[in-house]
Design an enzyme around this catalytic site. Sequence first.
Site, mmCIF file in Angstrom:
data_model
loop_
_atom_site.group_PDB
_atom_site.id
_atom_site.type_symbol
_atom_site.label_atom_id
_atom_site.label_comp_id
_atom_site.label_asym_id
_atom_site.label_seq_id
_atom_site.Cartn_x
_atom_site.Cartn_y
_atom_site.Cartn_z
ATOM 1 N N CYS A 173 -7.251 5.980 -32.584
ATOM 2 C CA CYS A 173 -6.568 5.770 -33.867
ATOM 3 C C CYS A 173 -5.057 5.901 -33.737
ATOM 4 O O CYS A 173 -4.302 5.196 -34.411
ATOM 5 C CB CYS A 173 -7.095 6.747 -34.906
ATOM 6 N N GLU A 205 -9.733 18.615 -37.983
ATOM 7 C CA GLU A 205 -8.584 17.744 -37.766
ATOM 8 C C GLU A 205 -7.603 17.887 -38.929
ATOM 9 O O GLU A 205 -7.061 16.903 -39.431
ATOM 10 C CB GLU A 205 -9.017 16.281 -37.621
HETATM 11 ZN ZN LIG Z 1 -4.995 9.421 -34.747
#
Ligand SMILES: [Zn+2]
Length: 656
Positions: free
Chosen positions: A420, A336
């Site tokens: 998120c 990520e």
């Molecule tokens: Zn996120």
Amino acid sequence: MKNFKSSPSRLETRSRFRSPNIQQVSMGGFWADRIAAVAEKTVPILQLRCDEAGMFDQIDPARPIPEQRIPFSTAFGGGKVRPVGGNVTAQMYWDSDVAKMVEAAAFSLASHRNDTIEAVIDRIVDMYEALQQEDGYLNSWYIRMQPGKRWTNLRDCHELYCAGHLIEAAVAYYQATGKRKFMDVMGRYVDHIASMFGPEPDKRRGYCGHEEIELALVKLARATGEQRYLELAKYFIDERGREPHYFLIEAEERAEEPGRFAHGTFEYNQSHIPVREQTKVVGHAVRAMYLYSAMADLVTEYGDETLRCALDALWDDLVTKRLYVTGGLGPSADNEGFTSDYDLPNETAYAETCAAVGLVFWASRMLGFGADTRYADIMEQALYNGALAGVSLDGMRFFYENPLQSRGNHHRWPWHRCPCCPPNIARLIASIGTYAYGVGESEIAVHLYGENQARIDLGGRAVHLSQNTRYPWDGSIAITIDVEEPTGFALLLRIPAWCATATLKVNDEIVDLAATLQRGYARLDRTWRPGDRVMIVLDLTIQRLYAHPNVRQDRNRVALRRGPLIYCLEGTDNSVPLDRISLAPDAAFEARFEENFLGGVVTLQAPATAETSDDWLQTLYRPEPPRTSPASITAVPYYAWDNREPGEMLVWLRET
Ligand SMILES: [Zn+2]
């Protein structure tokens, strides 16, 4: 009209700029539409989804302890559940998801009062207050789901990260409503955290695997005036990456093989070396942005030049080698985050919405040192493109990844198991007014243009600024200054580096722009009188951008920029496959404002050519190149893509 150049400079004596609070700036125009969508659509959706996921069952001590709902050892990157070989479940972060929802809701209340939403937040605050342990500890996962295991795995389990988001939410709720119960609850939790972690011999030298608490503690310190919160933030930053490495000590205590770390290297969480020695942006992009944000805050608060040097190196590394033209960052789904220099694939770009939001956070904090358009330009670039694309125009659907090319199979989703991004972009939009200005002792910097009213407290003197503008669609910005009596201060007006020519007038008199420019801001230091008027006109000529030759994916391609906006082609506006289109170097663009299209946008039109395949029949290869035929193309702002029928999208166009 004058041409000019700004001269970047570093390590000079700086004024310290603070952001205004959420009550002080009312946005109109472009941002008012986005703020309304967040307040009226996104926030209720966030509340509903948190409830549906079972988050309140986990938090509320009055309810039975729920079953664990999400298995361990999974992550949800790329919209897919995938094993990560660790001992983590997304349920561990639920406090952070609830907290970001509360924060987005709190900021929204400042402009859109809503008793129902406020009542939901009050109930959540009550749950947390009831959940809080005698010693101040407060984490729903470790209290309810894994009792007895608190503070045993800071590396993976997001415990301090969750605390950080709860702190940010509590501060936002206090600032938006004046209610301080939540902030007091969090103050008690922070006192507990400070009793556990620190440089003293009786404390553990830990810090979080996912940075966040550091920047939150700075917010809490500023909101309460309590220096000790700042000291704790400084400790977490100073300790990160030092030897002996805390995550290895902690792993041994868990009787785990210390080297067994799902992500391989501590670059993943930026703890591979002490932060002052870091010069490359590495690892998980959101974590990196939150770390650098806190470092920038500490430079502003402590004047720490050693941290400043590291930040300058990290900033240059990001913006010269590792940043998408959209302000997106972190190309890889695997970590990520970041990979190698100039590795910026378009179709597979991860470029998480949270990372672009995090870059806005970092850039805005770099402006704490003083106004410098190097930072404000990047803040604006990430905001209007990589971040804003993360939510649909109606505020109801969300991107996790933000590629710069799609074959038509990438779309916003209504929710995500690792949610998120939606509250992150929501809290940014809802608080965008606080990013527009920087307030120093006797200076006000205008970092972002946009229709708004600001009521700024300049050392006890009230200064009202009204921006009247259609920005980002139009480059004319009229600012009216309202003061009760003649007041001396410097007004710093950002002249973006993308703007080749600009004009500036004060009360209809032309100002010699080049003579007033400091680090890309026109500095107007004078005694301001009620009703004084400033007029800025920024040139929004459409520009073609070319990538550094090392970015192989963008070779022989151009991106289109008008003002702060990056453009893209969508299949629905263009009758041929997008990657067959080529622009001639001299093709002229026309910009057209279309009021009833995509919420009101400027579209770009140009003649182009497109390769045809009619004469290829069953051939895959042949000695002659494809033929071309004329085509006219339409480009729309990147943030507005995927709000209509599904289809292709392309940012970097071929140029021949
Ligand atoms: Zn996120």
